[in-house]
Each structure stands twice: as structure tokens, then as C-alpha cells.
Enzyme design. Structure first.
Site, PDB file in Angstrom:
ATOM      1  N   ARG A  88       0.822  -1.215   0.000  1.00 59.19           N
ATOM      2  CA  ARG A  88       0.000   0.000   0.000  1.00 59.19           C
ATOM      3  C   ARG A  88       0.859   1.269   0.000  1.00 59.19           C
ATOM      4  O   ARG A  88       0.521   2.262   0.645  1.00 59.19           O
ATOM      5  CB  ARG A  88      -0.958   0.015   1.202  1.00 59.19           C
ATOM      6  CG  ARG A  88      -2.122  -0.944   1.058  1.00 59.19           C
ATOM      7  CD  ARG A  88      -3.050  -0.858   2.247  1.00 59.19           C
ATOM      8  NE  ARG A  88      -2.417  -1.301   3.466  1.00 59.19           N
ATOM      9  CZ  ARG A  88      -2.793  -0.953   4.692  1.00 59.19           C
ATOM     10  NH1 ARG A  88      -3.812  -0.147   4.859  1.00 59.19           N
ATOM     11  NH2 ARG A  88      -2.149  -1.411   5.748  1.00 59.19           N
ATOM     12  N   ARG A 115      -8.129   5.002   0.531  1.00 54.84           N
ATOM     13  CA  ARG A 115      -8.814   4.086   1.426  1.00 54.84           C
ATOM     14  C   ARG A 115      -8.843   2.673   0.848  1.00 54.84           C
ATOM     15  O   ARG A 115      -9.272   2.459  -0.286  1.00 54.84           O
ATOM     16  CB  ARG A 115     -10.244   4.585   1.638  1.00 54.84           C
ATOM     17  CG  ARG A 115     -11.061   3.635   2.462  1.00 54.84           C
ATOM     18  CD  ARG A 115     -10.823   3.887   3.924  1.00 54.84           C
ATOM     19  NE  ARG A 115     -12.045   4.452   4.442  1.00 54.84           N
ATOM     20  CZ  ARG A 115     -12.924   3.749   5.155  1.00 54.84           C
ATOM     21  NH1 ARG A 115     -12.647   2.519   5.500  1.00 54.84           N
ATOM     22  NH2 ARG A 115     -14.035   4.299   5.539  1.00 54.84           N
ATOM     23  N   TRP A 165     -19.837  -7.837   1.260  1.00 52.80           N
ATOM     24  CA  TRP A 165     -18.576  -7.219   1.666  1.00 52.80           C
ATOM     25  C   TRP A 165     -17.468  -8.224   1.917  1.00 52.80           C
ATOM     26  O   TRP A 165     -16.462  -7.930   2.559  1.00 52.80           O
ATOM     27  CB  TRP A 165     -18.815  -6.299   2.878  1.00 52.80           C
ATOM     28  CG  TRP A 165     -19.679  -5.119   2.517  1.00 52.80           C
ATOM     29  CD1 TRP A 165     -20.066  -4.737   1.263  1.00 52.80           C
ATOM     30  CD2 TRP A 165     -20.274  -4.157   3.404  1.00 52.80           C
ATOM     31  NE1 TRP A 165     -20.860  -3.609   1.321  1.00 52.80           N
ATOM     32  CE2 TRP A 165     -21.001  -3.229   2.622  1.00 52.80           C
ATOM     33  CE3 TRP A 165     -20.256  -3.983   4.800  1.00 52.80           C
ATOM     34  CZ2 TRP A 165     -21.706  -2.166   3.160  1.00 52.80           C
ATOM     35  CZ3 TRP A 165     -20.962  -2.913   5.344  1.00 52.80           C
ATOM     36  CH2 TRP A 165     -21.674  -2.012   4.530  1.00 52.80           C
ATOM     37  N   HIS A 224     -23.111  11.769   9.161  1.00 48.99           N
ATOM     38  CA  HIS A 224     -21.854  11.889   8.423  1.00 48.99           C
ATOM     39  C   HIS A 224     -21.215  13.252   8.632  1.00 48.99           C
ATOM     40  O   HIS A 224     -20.104  13.499   8.186  1.00 48.99           O
ATOM     41  CB  HIS A 224     -22.092  11.630   6.938  1.00 48.99           C
ATOM     42  CG  HIS A 224     -22.704  10.278   6.703  1.00 48.99           C
ATOM     43  ND1 HIS A 224     -24.060  10.089   6.701  1.00 48.99           N
ATOM     44  CD2 HIS A 224     -22.152   9.062   6.523  1.00 48.99           C
ATOM     45  CE1 HIS A 224     -24.322   8.794   6.510  1.00 48.99           C
ATOM     46  NE2 HIS A 224     -23.182   8.160   6.396  1.00 48.99           N
TER      47      HIS A 224
HETATM   48  N1  GLN Z   1     -25.212  -1.082  13.381  1.00 55.80           N
HETATM   49  C1  GLN Z   1     -24.239  -0.470  12.549  1.00 55.80           C
HETATM   50  C2  GLN Z   1     -23.709   0.781  13.222  1.00 55.80           C
HETATM   51  O1  GLN Z   1     -24.444   1.393  13.936  1.00 55.80           O
HETATM   52  C3  GLN Z   1     -24.830  -0.093  11.202  1.00 55.80           C
HETATM   53  C4  GLN Z   1     -23.805   0.482  10.265  1.00 55.80           C
HETATM   54  C5  GLN Z   1     -24.276   0.671   8.846  1.00 55.80           C
HETATM   55  O2  GLN Z   1     -25.415   0.673   8.546  1.00 55.80           O
HETATM   56  N2  GLN Z   1     -23.398   0.883   7.933  1.00 55.80           N
HETATM   57  O3  GLN Z   1     -22.571   1.159  13.019  1.00 55.80           O
END
Ligand code: GLN
Ligand code: ZN
Length: 781
Positions: free
Chosen positions: A21, A539, A585, A718
């Protein structure tokens, strides 16, 4: 047999981050201001040099030039084609790399263009600009930067970068195949507010033509021109634009290899075969059934590049099977044959080979894996076999590995197979319909109208991360680790009580990642030490490897959840990751359908749900943020996918009593086009990301008359911004006009793990306040 031209081998692209990386660290250094642009460029040049040498040493006939990028290859094209959005206000005097990172990462108000910008003007007056939007590259977990077009967009050749890289490779003595994203895919992947993107094609083509002319003049033998949108359901106007566009590009005289990948060509197959290019690459992993059609339609003189090695997954290729797939192609196609990975190797780790440190801690699994470097070697072995050269040693080794994987009792477990075979149609149905369940649940849970809750995680402080890391390293023993996690849980519970939330969570302090945490405790998963793949920019992620039948040897979350419940009389919500998100994932098995793997995970998670219920937990949330990401690229595949995906979810959720409340959570996407299927999941409560669109999404739920309860996120986690009570009340009123209040929940958008405690407390405090205010309004009305 006629005398054949020897088979050639090449790759559509190579992982740009480097073996360790290196690019990630160089980028982050530069962004912090610890290294100059020139130093970063030196690292970049060295990485390219190294990666070309790897390709040459693997025996590839060409090195690929143009797959390298300091952030994203689509962003490279924005600069190459001179269409940096006007909103960034570039004067053109700023260094190219500074403009690049400004687009990729955004510009804060009053901030300069970066450490090494070179601006001499008053940088502090720079207005802020959000970065280019980022979105998923087809159905991969790589994210590209979305080009922005408008009626005033003008194209021109505006960067020397690609040409310089071709020159660099030529000077190093490599035969070069340059790579470009094709004009139609480039326009398709962008967005335009005020214009039909296709209308820009006429203006774009001459720019592509001159790029091709220059690449040829610089000594690039080939130009691979990627048109992955040929694997999508395209509107007719776009399909019809291909032929004239490529006739125009053909004037450059460059030898073009048109590349399609990720998805079957279907109705575009004939079109792709007949475009005026010198060669065609097809994805024979995602669409093996199309090989016959391609050999039928592709003119005999053209190069056929067959993507036989899976560029999206980490398994060693079954070379016997690949050869069997290739034989008929060789027999039928008279023109030159090339072999390649199905798509760029960007999507797999650099190496999972035996030479370096072991890929995973599982020696048996390690023999089944192939990263980018190993995939190049597989091409060479296949090439040798086709051309009648000796490759016995490599071949025997491959056979042994494939046999071991096929027969390993850790891959195929009778107990898991039996369990799936015994499943009945009732296993994915709750016994009673939602309204009755809801009545039962309110009897037991005694929640107020408009209950408040959170999505699961609370701030992951550096202390938490340090404790987890120390425990993993072995420098913190289990007892101390446990004590520290319990202290974190206690803290989270006390905070939630003080805030006055109705349904509490334990906070997920013990979880590094919502998939890895479960994968580590389930049978059938392995984890790499160094198996990084780029997600976006610097990332990288290290997806788990799901190699075998999945089973749950022991409860995974029960202790933490029960501990949390013991601290409070308020209901504690258990927190699990759903089968589709775990599937999406991870690198998953290619030896059985994804639906089977999903069903295996579902049964394992169902056991966990059951154990939580038995331990007295009355609410369980099963997160499925990745449900929508799993949709096939072609619409024709949606129904089948949604059918098995929602069944997998219901399997996890259906073994409980009516009085146990199942929640699910989704984010990162629009859901309005799959609302019937979301309803078919039949969760009692769904919490969804809505705040950024001002509840737009919720309108869809209202129009569709979504039958169960909904918690539309009332604030965007966010951002560190703390939303006011008024703002949240306004959103809630909007929500209440769409969803009956008896089925409305109040919660943030997503988990809070990336936030700090102070903003979390303030925001949740306001959220609880907003709930109270709305309850009062409703009581008065
Ligand atoms: N339960 C997870 C959290 O609260 C949900 C995360 C997500 O939806 N990406 O982090
Ligand atoms: Zn979320």
C-alpha cells in the site's frame, strides 16, 4: 490444424496501491503536508515501473499503461479531457495535481489548494467547494468520482499525464498497451443537470481521436478502450451512438481493443463484435455462456481477448476448466487469441502467493488463493498449454490445489447441507402478520408513541481502538479486555439513559467492522494479513474470505448484549449484521450459487437471533445496508436476486416469537425502486437514511404504503453538525404526514461510530427533545 498465431496474454489493469500500500501512505503524507508533489510523483513513477516489471516478468506481451491514478482513474479522465467542473473556479494556473485533489477531496472555505499548491494569490479567500460525488464502480466495492457535465462543458486534451506514462514505459523498454475509459462509458458515468449527456458526444469524439493519434505516435502498440456499459441495459440512443463513434475513432489508426466486463453483453453482443476496432475483450467469468456467440459474430481477423481468470475474486483458477472453456474458442476463432483476467485486477489484492508472508493464518486455505501477481502467472500457464509448451509443474500444482478445495471437509460440511435441505417454506415466514405482532410487541415493550433509538454504534474512541488492537496483539489479556469493553458499554448505556432514549443499544465498542466481527466468529471465513483492495482514494479494505460452509460454533453477541441489558430496565436492542451485507462485503465462494451461501449465513445468524431472544432480549436489529448493492447490473436479474436475498433476511428473522421485535437498517442508497421487496423482508421496524434528501426517500415509502414501522433518519451522522430541535421537528412533521404516527420511529441516519461524544450527546439530546415536542403536539391535536 492450421498454423496458429501464438496466444498472447495481458491484463486489463493492475492494483495501483502497490504491494504494501505504498501509494496510500505516500498520498496521506502528501495530504498532511509532509511531502511535496514532486516526492509523491516519484513514488507514483516507481510504483508504475515496478508494476510493469512484474507484468513483463510474468511473460505478458504488453504492459498496461493508464491504469495508474493518484485517486481514481475516472478522475484522471476528467483532467485528460479537460472537463474539470467550473464550480471549482480553477484559473488553470494551479498545478494539475492540486486541482486533482481539490476535486477528489473538496476544498474547505478559506483553505488553500493543498500543501503543495503553489498558489501565489490570496489562498485564504478560496470559497469552499464539496468534492466530486463518489459512487460505486458498477457492482464492485470500488468508488469512482462522478464527472459533472453541463451545457457549457467543453472538452480538450488538457493533461500530459497519460502520454508521459506511455513515454516512461517505452523508455523502460516495454511493449505498451495504453488504456482509456471509452467515450460512451465516460459520459454515461457522469452526471449532468441541464443537458442530455449523450449530446456531448460529438464534441468529445475529436478529443478522443487526437488522444489516440498521439498514443500511437508515442509508440503504444494498442489502446484498450473500456466500454463496460456494454454490459448494462442501455437506452437505444446510447446503443446506436456506438457505431458512429467508433467509426470516428478508427480514423486515428490506433489499434483498439474494445473491452467489456462485469456483465453479459446480451443485446449488445452483435454490436460489440461488429464495431470497427481491432479486437474485443469479453468477460468469460461473468458471461461464459456468451463465448460461443462471440466467436460466431466476431470477424475472423479480429483479436479475441478472453477474460478467463476471475479479476473479481481471489480463488485460483481451475486451469483444466478454463482450458476446456477455451478449446472450442480456439477451434472456432481463426484470428488471434489473447488471454486476460476478466476485468482489471484493481479489485483483488496485489498478491496472495506463497512466497511472501502467508496470506491467511489458514495454511489449507492459502493454497487455494490467487492475488493479482498469481493471476498473471495463471495466464502464462494457460498460454503455454494452448501453445503446446510444457507447463507440467505449474499445472500439477494447480490441479492439486483445486482438488483439495473441491474435497475439503471444511468447505463441504454435511451438517450445514442437511440444515439447508431440511428448511421448510415456513422457516422464512413470521407466524402472524405485522399488525398482530405489533400489538403483542407494544404490550411487552411498553414504548411511547414515536419511540427514540439509535442505529447501534456509539463513538469509537481512540481508547476503544487501542484496547481492541492490544487484545488482538496479545498485550492485553482477555479479562482486562472484557473489563474495558464492559466499562465502555456501561458508559454508553448511562449516556443513553441520561439522554432519555427509549430503546437502547450496547454501542458496538467490541466491533472493528460490522462484517469482520461476525466473520471472525463463524466457521467458513478466513482473514488475510495483507489482502488490501482500494475502495476509494487512499482508502483500502481487506474483505474477509468466505471459503466454506458457514456455521456458528458459539454465540457471538449474546454476552455483551445481556451485560448491557443487565445495566438498565429499558429495553436493549441486540445488534447483528445481516446475511446479504456479510455476503456483499466479503470475497465469496465461486463453487456454489451466492444464494446458497447467503442461506447458510442466514441460518447462522438466525441461531444468534434465537439465542438473544432466549437470553431475554426483546428487540433485535439485523443490519442490511448492502442489500441494494447486490442488485445485478442488468434489470432482468433483479427479481431473482431480490427473491433469494429477502428470503435470506427473513430466514434470520423468522424464528422468533410475535412479541420479539425485529428491526433492520439500510443506508447508502436510494430504495424507492425496491420498496415491495423491502416490505417483503417483513421487519417490524426499518430505520433508513433519509435526512440528507430532506425526507424525499420517505415519500416513496408513503406512496407505496409501506406496511410496517419506519424510522427515517432525522439527522445526518456523516457530519459533525449538531442539528437543532426545530430542524428535526420539521423533518418529523414531514414524516408524520407520510407515515401514520403509530408506525413512526425516531432515530439518526446511521451508526455513530465515526462521531465524537460531545456532538453525539448534543445531537441525540436535541433528537429526544424533538420527539417530546412532537408527542405533545399530537396529544393536543
Ligand atoms: N449497526 C451499525 C452501526 O451502527 C450499522 C452500520 C451501517 O449501517 N453501515 O454502526
Ligand atoms: Zn447505516
Amino acid at each position: 490444424m492450421t498454423t496458429k498465431v501464438p496466444t498472447k496474454i495481458h491484463t486489463l489493469g493492475f492494483p495501483r496501491m502497490g504491494e504494501h500500500r505504498a501509494l496510500k501512505f505516500a498520498l496521506e503524507n502528501h495530504w498532511r503536508g509532509d511531502s511535496s508533489a514532486a516526492e509523491l510523483e516519484t513514488t507514483g513513477a516507481a510504483l508504475r515501473e515496478r508494476h510493469w516489471a512484474v507484468q513483463r516478468d510474468a511473460g505478458l506481451d504488453y504492459v498496461t499503461v493508464g491504469d495508474f491514478a493518484y485517486y481514481d482513474h475516472v478522475a484522471n479522465h476528467i483532467q485528460l479531457l479537460g472537463c474539470e467542473p467550473a464550480r471549482f473556479g480553477f484559473e488553470g494556473t494551479e498545478p494539475e495535481l492540486a486541482r486533482y485533489f481539490a476535486m477528489a477531496r473538496g476544498v474547505h472555505a478559506g483553505h488553500d489548494h493543498g500543501a503543495d499548491c503553489g498558489c501565489t494569490t490570496a489562498a485564504a479567500t478560496t470559497p469552499g467547494q464539496p468534492a466530486l460525488e463518489m459512487t460505486k464502480w458498477f457492482d464492485t466495492n470500488y468508488h469512482y468520482l462522478v464527472p459533472e457535465f453541463s451545457a457549457t462543458t467543453r472538452f480538450r486534451v488538457a493533461s500530459e499525464r497519460l502520454f508521459d506514462e506511455v513515454t516512461q514505459a517505452r523508455l523502460a523498454g516495454h511493449p505498451v498497451k495504453a488504456v482509456l475509459l471509452g467515450p460512451l462509458s465516460f459520459l454515461w458515468l457522469g452526471k449532468a443537470a441541464d443537458i442530455d449527456r449523450l449530446a456531448l458526444l460529438d464534441q468529445l469524439l475529436p478529443v478522443y481521436e487526437s488522444i489516440l493519434t498521439r498514443l500511437k505516435a508515442l509508440g503504444a502498440d494498442w489502446v484498450q478502450i473500456d466500454e463496460p456499459i456494454l454490459g448494462l441495459d442501455l437506452p437505444d440512443a446510447w446503443r446506436h451512438a456506438f457505431a458512429p463513434a467508433y467509426w470516428q475513432l478508427a480514423r486515428s489508426g490506433a489499434q483498439l481493443l474494445l473491452a467489456s466486463y462485469f456483465s453479459p453483453l446480451q443485446d449488445n453482443l452483435r454490436l460489440a463484435c461488429q464495431l470497427p476496432v481491432t479486437g474485443l475483450h469479453v468477460d468469460a467469468v461473468r458471461a461464459p455462456e456468451e463465448l460461443v456467440g462471440v466467436t460466431d459474430w466476431l470477424p475472423a481477423h479480429k483479436v479475441l481477448s478472453v477474460g478467463v481468470v476471475d479479476g473479481r475474486n481471489i480463488w485460483r483458477t481451475d486451469l483444466d476448466a478454463a482450458l476446456a472453456r477455451l478449446r472450442p474458442v480456439v477451434a472456432k476463432h481463426q484470428g488471434p487469441l489473447w488471454l486476460a483476467p476478466s476485468c482489471s485486477l484493481l479489485h483483488v489484492p496485489y498478491s496472495l502467493g506463497a512466497d511472501s508472508t502467508p496470506a491467511t493464518q489458514d495454511p489449507e486455505v492459502n493454497t487455494w488463493l490467487a492475488g493479482a501477481v498469481e493471476k498473471l502467472a495463471e495466464l502464462r500457464t494457460l498460454q503455454a498449454a494452448l501453445d503446446g509448451q510444457n507447463a507440467d509443474v505449474a499445472w500439477a500444482d494447480n490441479r492439486a490445489a483445486c482438488r483439495s478445495r473441491r474435497t475439503s471437509p471444511r468447505v463441504h460440511r454435511a451438517d450445514v447441507a442437511l440444515r439447508l435441505a431440511r428448511a421448510t417454506a415456513d422457516d422464512d415466514r413470521r407466524t402472524t402478520p405485522f399488525p398482530q405482532r405489533q400489538a403483542q410487541q407494544s404490550l411487552h415493550l411498553k414504548l411511547p408513541l414515536l419511540p427514540t433509538t439509535t442505529i447501534g454504534s456509539f463513538p469509537q474512541t481512540s481508547a476503544i481502538r487501542a484496547a481492541r488492537a492490544a487484545f488482538k496483539r496479545g498485550t492485553l489479556d482477555a479479562a482486562h479486555y472484557r473489563a474495558q469493553m464492559e466499562a465502555e458499554i456501561t458508559h454508553a448505556v448511562r449516556q443513553q439513559e441520561a439522554l432519555g432514549l427509549d430503546v437502547l443499544v450496547h454501542g458496538e465498542a467490541e466491533r472493528n467492522d460490522m462484517v469482520e466481527y461476525f466473520g471472525e466468529q463463524l466457521d467458513g471465513f478466513a482473514f488475510t494479513a495483507n489482502g488490501w483492495v482500494q475502495s476509494y482514494g487512499s482508502r483500502c479494505v481487506k474483505p474477509p474470505i468466505l471459503f466454506g460452509d458457514v456455521a456458528r460454533p458459539a454465540p457471538m453477541t449474546v454476552d455483551w448484549t445481556v451485560y448491557a441489558q443487565s445495566l438498565t430496565t429499558r429495553p436493549m436492542k441486540g445488534m447483528l449484521t445481516g446475511p446479504i451485507t456479510i455476503l456483499q462485503w466479503s470475497f465469496v465462494r465461486d463453487d456454489q450459487p451466492r444464494s446458497t451461501t447467503a442461506q447458510q449465513i442466514a441460518w447462522a445468524i438466525r441461531d444468534e437471533v434465537h439465542d438473544l431472544e432466549r437470553a431475554g432480549i426483546r428487540l433485535v436489529q439485523i443490519d442490511e445496508p448492502a442489500l441494494r448493492e447486490g442488485l445485478p447490473l442488468r434489470r432482468a436479474g433483479w427479481a431473482a436476486y431480490l427473491d433469494w436475498a429477502t428470503r435470506a433476511f427473513r430466514t434470520t428473522a423468522s424464528g422468533v416469537a410475535d412479541s420479539t421485535q425485529i428491526h433492520t437498517h439500510m443506508c447508502y442508497a436510494e430504495f424507492n425502486d425496491i420498496l415491495p421487496e423491502i416490505a417483503a423482508m417483513d421487519a417490524d421496524v426499518i430505520t433508513i437514511e433519509t435526512s440528507r434528501s430532506g425526507m424525499e426517500l420517505l415519500q416513496g415509502f408513503g406512496d407505496f404504503a409501506y406496511p410496517n414501522s419506519i424510522g427515517p433518519g432525522v439527522y445526518d451522522i456523516h457530519s459533525p453538525r449538531v442539528p437543532t430541535v426545530d430542524a428535526m421537528v420539521a423533518l418529523l412533521r414531514k414524516a408524520a404526514s407520510v407515515v401514520p404516527v403509530e408506525r413512526l420511529w425516531i432515530n439518526p441516519d446511521c451508526g455513530l461510530k465515526t462521531r465524537g461524544w460531545s456532538e453525539t450527546q448534543a445531537a441525540l439530546g436535541n433528537m429526544v427533545q424533538a420527539a417530546r415536542q412532537l408527542r405533545e403536539e399530537l396529544a393536543e391535536a
